[in-house]
Design a protein around this motif. Structure first.
Motif, PDB file in Angstrom:
ATOM      1  N   ALA A   1       0.836  -1.205   0.000  1.00 33.12           N
ATOM      2  CA  ALA A   1       0.000   0.000   0.000  1.00 33.12           C
ATOM      3  C   ALA A   1       0.871   1.255   0.000  1.00 33.12           C
ATOM      4  CB  ALA A   1      -0.948  -0.010   1.197  1.00 33.12           C
ATOM      5  N   GLU A   2       1.924   1.259   0.813  1.00 32.79           N
ATOM      6  CA  GLU A   2       2.861   2.394   0.830  1.00 32.79           C
ATOM      7  C   GLU A   2       3.511   2.585  -0.535  1.00 32.79           C
ATOM      8  OE1 GLU A   2       3.863   4.715   3.098  1.00 32.79           O
ATOM      9  OE2 GLU A   2       2.435   4.008   4.602  1.00 32.79           O
ATOM     10  N   SER A   3       3.914   1.487  -1.165  1.00 29.38           N
ATOM     11  CA  SER A   3       4.629   1.570  -2.445  1.00 29.38           C
ATOM     12  C   SER A   3       3.785   2.177  -3.559  1.00 29.38           C
ATOM     13  CB  SER A   3       5.147   0.187  -2.874  1.00 29.38           C
ATOM     14  OG  SER A   3       4.103  -0.592  -3.431  1.00 29.38           O
ATOM     15  N   ILE A   4       2.456   2.104  -3.426  1.00 28.59           N
ATOM     16  CA  ILE A   4       1.590   2.687  -4.449  1.00 28.59           C
ATOM     17  C   ILE A   4       0.961   4.003  -3.977  1.00 28.59           C
ATOM     18  CG2 ILE A   4       1.140   0.478  -5.564  1.00 28.59           C
ATOM     19  CD1 ILE A   4      -1.646   0.471  -4.239  1.00 28.59           C
ATOM     20  N   GLY A   5       1.485   4.548  -2.876  1.00 28.66           N
ATOM     21  CA  GLY A   5       1.018   5.835  -2.388  1.00 28.66           C
ATOM     22  C   GLY A   5      -0.322   5.778  -1.671  1.00 28.66           C
TER      23      GLY A   5
ATOM     24  N   VAL B   1      -4.717   0.810   3.681  1.00 34.09           N
ATOM     25  CA  VAL B   1      -4.262  -0.578   3.589  1.00 34.09           C
ATOM     26  C   VAL B   1      -5.439  -1.544   3.443  1.00 34.09           C
ATOM     27  CG1 VAL B   1      -3.020  -2.431   4.772  1.00 34.09           C
ATOM     28  CG2 VAL B   1      -2.152  -0.100   4.878  1.00 34.09           C
ATOM     29  N   ARG B   2      -6.490  -1.333   4.205  1.00 33.93           N
ATOM     30  CA  ARG B   2      -7.644  -2.246   4.114  1.00 33.93           C
ATOM     31  C   ARG B   2      -8.297  -2.194   2.736  1.00 33.93           C
ATOM     32  NH1 ARG B   2     -10.657  -3.261   9.697  1.00 33.93           N
ATOM     33  NH2 ARG B   2      -8.827  -3.231  11.023  1.00 33.93           N
ATOM     34  N   ASN B   3      -8.414  -1.010   2.184  1.00 32.83           N
ATOM     35  CA  ASN B   3      -8.989  -0.882   0.838  1.00 32.83           C
ATOM     36  C   ASN B   3      -8.096  -1.551  -0.198  1.00 32.83           C
ATOM     37  OD1 ASN B   3     -11.060   0.574   1.989  1.00 32.83           O
ATOM     38  ND2 ASN B   3     -10.277   2.561   1.346  1.00 32.83           N
ATOM     39  N   VAL B   4      -6.797  -1.382  -0.048  1.00 31.00           N
ATOM     40  CA  VAL B   4      -5.847  -2.021  -0.958  1.00 31.00           C
ATOM     41  C   VAL B   4      -5.958  -3.538  -0.827  1.00 31.00           C
ATOM     42  CG1 VAL B   4      -3.377  -2.375  -1.453  1.00 31.00           C
ATOM     43  CG2 VAL B   4      -4.259  -0.060  -1.078  1.00 31.00           C
ATOM     44  N   ALA B   5      -6.007  -4.030   0.400  1.00 32.82           N
ATOM     45  CA  ALA B   5      -6.135  -5.479   0.625  1.00 32.82           C
ATOM     46  C   ALA B   5      -7.418  -6.018   0.006  1.00 32.82           C
ATOM     47  CB  ALA B   5      -6.085  -5.795   2.112  1.00 32.82           C
TER      48      ALA B   5
ATOM     49  N   LEU C   1       1.803 -12.712  -3.917  1.00 34.22           N
ATOM     50  CA  LEU C   1       3.074 -12.228  -3.371  1.00 34.22           C
ATOM     51  C   LEU C   1       2.890 -11.233  -2.228  1.00 34.22           C
ATOM     52  CD1 LEU C   1       5.189 -11.809  -6.633  1.00 34.22           C
ATOM     53  CD2 LEU C   1       5.216 -13.703  -4.985  1.00 34.22           C
ATOM     54  N   VAL C   2       1.653 -10.912  -1.890  1.00 38.23           N
ATOM     55  CA  VAL C   2       1.361  -9.994  -0.789  1.00 38.23           C
ATOM     56  C   VAL C   2       0.798 -10.823   0.360  1.00 38.23           C
ATOM     57  CG1 VAL C   2       0.163  -7.894  -0.097  1.00 38.23           C
ATOM     58  CG2 VAL C   2       0.885  -8.178  -2.482  1.00 38.23           C
ATOM     59  N   ILE C   3       1.464 -10.736   1.516  1.00 36.81           N
ATOM     60  CA  ILE C   3       1.122 -11.574   2.667  1.00 36.81           C
ATOM     61  C   ILE C   3       0.983 -10.692   3.919  1.00 36.81           C
ATOM     62  CG2 ILE C   3       2.329 -13.555   1.646  1.00 36.81           C
ATOM     63  CD1 ILE C   3       4.545 -13.170   3.746  1.00 36.81           C
ATOM     64  N   PRO C   4       0.437 -11.246   4.997  1.00 34.47           N
ATOM     65  CA  PRO C   4       0.293 -10.462   6.234  1.00 34.47           C
ATOM     66  C   PRO C   4       1.653  -9.967   6.768  1.00 34.47           C
ATOM     67  CG  PRO C   4      -1.049 -12.443   6.352  1.00 34.47           C
ATOM     68  CD  PRO C   4      -0.193 -12.572   5.119  1.00 34.47           C
ATOM     69  N   LYS C   5       1.621  -8.784   7.326  1.00 34.78           N
ATOM     70  CA  LYS C   5       2.824  -8.142   7.860  1.00 34.78           C
ATOM     71  C   LYS C   5       3.534  -9.022   8.893  1.00 34.78           C
ATOM     72  CE  LYS C   5       4.184  -3.820  10.088  1.00 34.78           C
ATOM     73  NZ  LYS C   5       3.692  -2.504  10.540  1.00 34.78           N
ATOM     74  N   GLU C   6       2.755  -9.624   9.786  1.00 30.79           N
ATOM     75  CA  GLU C   6       3.328 -10.452  10.847  1.00 30.79           C
ATOM     76  C   GLU C   6       4.084 -11.650  10.251  1.00 30.79           C
ATOM     77  OE1 GLU C   6      -0.024  -9.750  10.635  1.00 30.79           O
ATOM     78  OE2 GLU C   6       0.118  -8.013  11.968  1.00 30.79           O
TER      79      GLU C   6
END
Length: 184
Positions: free
Chosen positions: A100-104, A109-113, A129-134
């Motif tokens: 989410a940060e990389s695309i501004g 984050v929730r909307n991006v997810a 390729l996008v997984i939970p932060k933890e």
């Protein structure tokens, strides 16, 4: 479900890939979306079965212009950014917040997810390729603790990593990640 057993249905509209899914669910969604368009603006519609190897090979040849993305402006922006993950630098995993940060869109984050979860072209647009932060933090900790292991090896060693939700099951997501990282 492992990726070896899957026959993916690839739906094309006028030569452009509009959906990918195991089974015909993606084709059904595509047809539903096409019903909102004037009939005379739609040419040929086709569905072809492919195994995962063929789909991965196809994905490596496609450009954004080869895809028919039907969604909101926000969803399409996210999907195009995801498509960029398989270009350029070495393939790696991203957390939802990093992506989410990389695309501004760090504050959304929730909307991006949610947009990632609605990806109509899994494998081609590498939402896996996008997984939970933890989970990503845990993998990085393991990498630091086990300096002699490369990141790719850690995915094989630690099977307790939660790679997150996936429309077709977490085992398939893990399998696609390992294949994308060259560990199959």
């Amino acid at each position: 479900m492992t990726d070896k057993a899957i026959q993916w249905a690839v739906t094309r509209v006028d030569g452009l890939i509009a959906s990918v899914s195991p089974g015909l669910g993606g084709a059904e969604r595509t047809l539903s979306q096409l019903c909102r368009r004037p009939f005379d603006q739609i040419g040929e519609i086709s569905v072809r079965k492919m195994d995962t190897d063929a789909l991965l090979a196809l994905a490596g040849t496609l450009r954004e212009e080869d895809l028919l993305l039907m969604g909101s402006e926000f969803q399409i922006m996210v999907w195009k950014a995801l498509l960029g993950l398989r270009r350029g630098e070495e393939t790696r995993l991203w957390s939802y917040s990093e992506f989410a940060e990389s695309i501004g869109r760090g504050s959304a984050v929730r909307n991006v997810a949610h947009a990632i979860a609605q990806n109509p072209l899994p494998v081609i647009i590498p939402c896996h390729l996008v997984i939970p932060k933890e989970s990503l933090e845990r993998l990085r900790e393991l990498e630091d603790e086990n300096g002699l292991f490369r990141r790719k090896a850690l995915h094989v060693i630690d099977r307790h990593i939660d790679y997150g939700e996936y429309a077709y099951g977490p085992q398939l997501k893990r399998s696609l990640i390992l294949r994308q990282l060259g560990v199959d």
